[in-house]
Design a protein around this motif. Structure first.
Motif, PDB file in Angstrom:
ATOM      1  N   GLY A 207       0.975  -1.272  -0.105  1.00  0.00           N
ATOM      2  CA  GLY A 207       0.000   0.091  -0.006  1.00  0.00           C
ATOM      3  C   GLY A 207       0.969   1.163  -0.005  1.00  0.00           C
ATOM      4  N   LYS A 208       1.895   1.287   0.876  1.00  0.00           N
ATOM      5  CA  LYS A 208       3.006   2.287   0.894  1.00  0.00           C
ATOM      6  C   LYS A 208       3.998   2.393  -0.421  1.00  0.00           C
ATOM      7  CE  LYS A 208       1.105   3.973   4.921  1.00  0.00           C
ATOM      8  NZ  LYS A 208       0.356   4.823   4.935  1.00  0.00           N
ATOM      9  N   GLY A 209       3.351   3.296  -1.384  1.00  0.00           N
ATOM     10  CA  GLY A 209       4.189   3.350  -2.544  1.00  0.00           C
ATOM     11  C   GLY A 209       3.497   2.653  -3.707  1.00  0.00           C
ATOM     12  N   VAL A 210       2.417   1.645  -3.586  1.00  0.00           N
ATOM     13  CA  VAL A 210       1.848   0.899  -4.451  1.00  0.00           C
ATOM     14  C   VAL A 210       2.812   0.029  -5.218  1.00  0.00           C
ATOM     15  CG1 VAL A 210       0.147   0.823  -6.550  1.00  0.00           C
ATOM     16  CG2 VAL A 210       0.164   2.648  -4.628  1.00  0.00           C
ATOM     17  N   HIS A 211       3.674  -0.818  -4.576  1.00  0.00           N
ATOM     18  CA  HIS A 211       4.827  -1.688  -5.190  1.00  0.00           C
ATOM     19  C   HIS A 211       4.419  -2.851  -5.477  1.00  0.00           C
ATOM     20  CE1 HIS A 211       7.830   1.518  -4.400  1.00  0.00           C
ATOM     21  NE2 HIS A 211       7.422   1.594  -3.144  1.00  0.00           N
ATOM     22  N   VAL A 212       4.443  -3.285  -6.756  1.00  0.00           N
ATOM     23  CA  VAL A 212       3.889  -4.525  -7.197  1.00  0.00           C
ATOM     24  C   VAL A 212       4.964  -5.632  -7.357  1.00  0.00           C
ATOM     25  CG1 VAL A 212       2.539  -5.850  -9.032  1.00  0.00           C
ATOM     26  CG2 VAL A 212       2.051  -3.193  -8.598  1.00  0.00           C
ATOM     27  N   PRO A 213       4.683  -6.837  -6.968  1.00  0.00           N
ATOM     28  CA  PRO A 213       5.911  -7.618  -7.150  1.00  0.00           C
ATOM     29  C   PRO A 213       6.243  -8.144  -8.485  1.00  0.00           C
ATOM     30  CG  PRO A 213       4.169  -8.882  -6.215  1.00  0.00           C
ATOM     31  CD  PRO A 213       3.770  -7.515  -6.120  1.00  0.00           C
ATOM     32  N   ASP A 214       7.492  -8.876  -8.606  1.00  0.00           N
ATOM     33  CA  ASP A 214       7.432  -9.478  -9.821  1.00  0.00           C
ATOM     34  C   ASP A 214       6.696 -10.608  -9.855  1.00  0.00           C
ATOM     35  OD1 ASP A 214       9.724  -7.980 -10.359  1.00  0.00           O
ATOM     36  OD2 ASP A 214      11.227  -9.116  -9.532  1.00  0.00           O
ATOM     37  N   ASP A 215       6.398 -11.323 -11.238  1.00  0.00           N
ATOM     38  CA  ASP A 215       5.432 -12.347 -11.337  1.00  0.00           C
ATOM     39  C   ASP A 215       5.668 -13.644 -10.337  1.00  0.00           C
ATOM     40  OD1 ASP A 215       3.520 -10.824 -12.653  1.00  0.00           O
ATOM     41  OD2 ASP A 215       4.519 -11.501 -14.679  1.00  0.00           O
ATOM     42  N   GLY A 216       6.859 -13.771 -10.147  1.00  0.00           N
ATOM     43  CA  GLY A 216       7.253 -15.089  -9.504  1.00  0.00           C
ATOM     44  C   GLY A 216       7.419 -14.860  -7.998  1.00  0.00           C
ATOM     45  N   TYR A 217       7.181 -13.875  -7.603  1.00  0.00           N
ATOM     46  CA  TYR A 217       7.776 -13.548  -6.132  1.00  0.00           C
ATOM     47  C   TYR A 217       6.803 -14.277  -5.051  1.00  0.00           C
ATOM     48  CZ  TYR A 217       8.542 -10.888  -1.929  1.00  0.00           C
ATOM     49  OH  TYR A 217       8.611 -10.595  -0.304  1.00  0.00           O
ATOM     50  N   LEU A 218       5.611 -13.918  -5.166  1.00  0.00           N
ATOM     51  CA  LEU A 218       4.756 -14.680  -4.338  1.00  0.00           C
ATOM     52  C   LEU A 218       4.817 -16.228  -4.426  1.00  0.00           C
ATOM     53  CD1 LEU A 218       1.707 -12.100  -4.445  1.00  0.00           C
ATOM     54  CD2 LEU A 218       3.544 -12.456  -2.627  1.00  0.00           C
ATOM     55  N   LYS A 219       4.803 -16.492  -5.700  1.00  0.00           N
ATOM     56  CA  LYS A 219       4.936 -18.063  -5.527  1.00  0.00           C
ATOM     57  C   LYS A 219       6.211 -18.501  -5.054  1.00  0.00           C
ATOM     58  CE  LYS A 219       3.174 -22.016  -7.078  1.00  0.00           C
ATOM     59  NZ  LYS A 219       3.063 -22.225  -8.751  1.00  0.00           N
ATOM     60  N   GLY A 220       7.305 -17.651  -5.064  1.00  0.00           N
ATOM     61  CA  GLY A 220       8.569 -18.144  -4.336  1.00  0.00           C
ATOM     62  C   GLY A 220       8.522 -17.847  -3.152  1.00  0.00           C
ATOM     63  N   VAL A 221       7.674 -16.978  -2.503  1.00  0.00           N
ATOM     64  CA  VAL A 221       7.671 -16.713  -1.270  1.00  0.00           C
ATOM     65  C   VAL A 221       6.803 -18.042  -0.415  1.00  0.00           C
ATOM     66  CG1 VAL A 221       6.074 -15.588   0.911  1.00  0.00           C
ATOM     67  CG2 VAL A 221       7.212 -14.408  -0.989  1.00  0.00           C
ATOM     68  N   GLN A 222       5.917 -18.590  -1.381  1.00  0.00           N
ATOM     69  CA  GLN A 222       5.344 -20.007  -0.935  1.00  0.00           C
ATOM     70  C   GLN A 222       6.258 -21.096  -0.799  1.00  0.00           C
ATOM     71  OE1 GLN A 222       0.943 -20.402  -2.346  1.00  0.00           O
ATOM     72  NE2 GLN A 222       1.895 -22.323  -3.362  1.00  0.00           N
ATOM     73  N   GLU A 223       6.878 -21.103  -1.693  1.00  0.00           N
ATOM     74  CA  GLU A 223       7.875 -22.237  -1.756  1.00  0.00           C
ATOM     75  C   GLU A 223       8.824 -22.151  -0.584  1.00  0.00           C
ATOM     76  OE1 GLU A 223       9.383 -22.044  -5.533  1.00  0.00           O
ATOM     77  OE2 GLU A 223       7.638 -22.813  -6.553  1.00  0.00           O
ATOM     78  N   LEU A 224       9.475 -21.063  -0.241  1.00  0.00           N
ATOM     79  CA  LEU A 224      10.454 -20.999   0.632  1.00  0.00           C
ATOM     80  C   LEU A 224       9.964 -21.246   1.993  1.00  0.00           C
ATOM     81  CD1 LEU A 224      12.350 -17.732  -0.358  1.00  0.00           C
ATOM     82  CD2 LEU A 224      13.096 -20.187  -0.340  1.00  0.00           C
TER      83      LEU A 224
END
Length: 463
Positions: A207-224
């Motif tokens: 929300g602060k800055g409206v930063h959108v992650p790279d497409d693989g980031y959240l999937k990578g978070v899940q795996e880690l």
């Protein structure tokens, strides 16, 4: 004699600032007067506000995203009236709520990999509950969060905030917390491989800055998180319930299935605060594992019938009225329009977001006169230029918006999801004229900038 709220509002409208100065937040009154926002709003309907002079405004703040359906949505209002008229046995406590069961069922249908819901009164309360859930479920104390994150302002949630403006002066936060850069899987793995982290809290879009992650980031978070036994907590308090053109922001990345999903804000319909933690059964059962622990965590007003009715009305409207689809379409139109302005205006650097969560970033220009003026503002107070955009938008174009975070030259749009084509044109024309004016040195915009810089320097001297 029943109280006449409408008359009470009208009788005290003109004196609202004096009342707040005496009894509430005097500094907020000073801010409103300094930037010229002290117009006195007297009515709200849909995406619009009206001030005491009768002028109509387009609200791009929507109460920090609370009014996703606009103000005073008639279907939400009707649902609340039904509760009041039905004399329901609300908050018996030694009973369970039928309405809460239905809300839980409908929310979990949007996250079919999750099984259980826990209700709270706000986003912050949802974060606080999630902290307890991840610690109870893993037996670990550690918590991880991102830099520039915002998860709330009570002590647990504040311990997970990455912005010092909210933390300064309140030191003594939860221990065993670690901050990692947003969108950085290497840094996250370094934190998680200690196997001390119970939960990683992250906003799918910050929300602060409206930063959108790279497409693989959240999937990578899940795996880690799975690899190191850490629970993945998606804070959808601002991004969820249709804001980004999907029900959840995580829906933009197929296969992302957090262990806990937090919602609030828009779920309220704009009237009755409500928050929720959606989670897996095994996690839920770690907290509520025996009958004598059935009340080990809760909140007095959680699951109240008014909140549940507002949530049910909101969910029904989203499904029946095409609100989420409208957010996606109008967001795409506005983002494309703003991006087309980048080539015409050197102060514009980036446009990002999804749906009707949009950030417009400004940065240092190349031309000499603009660059010198820019540096003068930044020296007085970092992020001051963005106020040269928001204030004229408000005063000259009747568009209410604000910066995306402290010290940022990013203007954020978080309007009602019910925007019309005419609203989009209002926004586009207003931003085009305002941004164009900011490129004229000298000019009215930079005269405003000089005044703002003076206020900033004075405030610094008084600090």
């Amino acid at each position: 004699m029943s109280i006449d709220i409408k008359s009470l509002f009208a009788e005290n409208e003109a004196g609202r600032y004096a009342l707040h100065t005496r009894h509430l937040n005097e500094q907020m009154v000073r801010v409103l007067k300094t930037i010229g926002y002290d117009v006195g709003f007297v009515r709200g309907q849909g995406a619009y506000l009206w001030d005491r002079a009768g002028d109509k405004y387009l609200d791009l703040l929507s109460g920090w995203g609370v009014f996703a359906l606009g103000r005073n949505n008639p279907k939400v209002n009707d649902a609340l009236r039904q509760v009041l008229d039905s004399e329901l046995p609300n908050l018996v406590q030694m009973d369970v709520s039928p309405l809460a069961g239905v809300v839980a069922e409908r929310l979990l249908a949007r996250a079919p990999w999750l099984d259980k819901a826990f209700f709270a009164n706000s986003g912050t309360e949802s974060v606080e509950a999630a902290i307890k859930f991840v610690r109870a479920a893993t037996g670990r104390a550690g918590l991880a969060h991102c830099g520039h994150a915002f998860h709330g302002l009570s002590y647990g949630s504040l311990s997970l905030n990455g912005d010092q403006i909210f933390r300064k002066g309140f030191e003594g936060f939860l221990t065993d917390t670690v901050e990692v850069p947003f969108n950085d899987l290497t840094a996250l793995e370094d934190a998680l491989k200690t196997k001390k982290i119970a939960g990683f809290f992250v906003e799918p879009i910050q929300g602060k800055g409206v930063h959108v992650p790279d497409d693989g980031y959240l999937k990578g978070v899940q795996e880690l998180c799975k690899k190191y036994g850490t629970l993945f907590v998606a804070d959808e308090i601002q991004t969820g319930v249709g804001r980004t053109g999907k029900f959840f922001a995580i829906d933009h990345w197929p296969g992302v299935e957090p262990d806990l999903v937090l919602v609030a804000k828009a779920l309220s319909g704009g009237h009755v605060p409500v928050g929720a933690v959606l989670t897996r059964k095994w996690i839920f059962d770690k907290l509520f594992n025996r009958m004598d622990r059935a009340v080990v965590h809760g909140s007095t007003f959680a699951k109240n019938d008014m909140a549940m009715a507002a949530a049910l009305a909101t969910l029904s409207i989203l499904e029946e009225d095409g609100v989420i689809e409208n957010a996606a379409a109008k967001g795409e139109r506005l983002a494309a329009s703003f991006r087309s302005m980048i080539g015409r205006h050197e102060l514009m650097k980036d446009v990002r977001g999804k749906g009707l969560m949009i950030g417009i970033e400004f940065g240092e220009p190349k031309s000499f006169a603009l660059r010198m003026s820019w540096h003068a503002l930044e020296t007085a107070n970092k992020g001051l230029f963005s106020q040269m955009i928001t204030i004229p938008l408000f005063k000259e174009h009747k568009v209410l918006c604000q910066v995306a975070g402290h010290g940022m030259n990013i203007v954020k749009l978080l309007p009602a999801l019910t925007l019309t084509e005419d609203d989009c044109k209002w926004i586009e024309d207003s931003f085009e004229e305002t941004i164009a004016a900011a490129h004229k040195v000298p000019g009215a915009a930079w005269s405003l900038g000089k005044t703002l810089a003076g206020h900033a320097l004075k405030s610094r001297a008084e600090a």
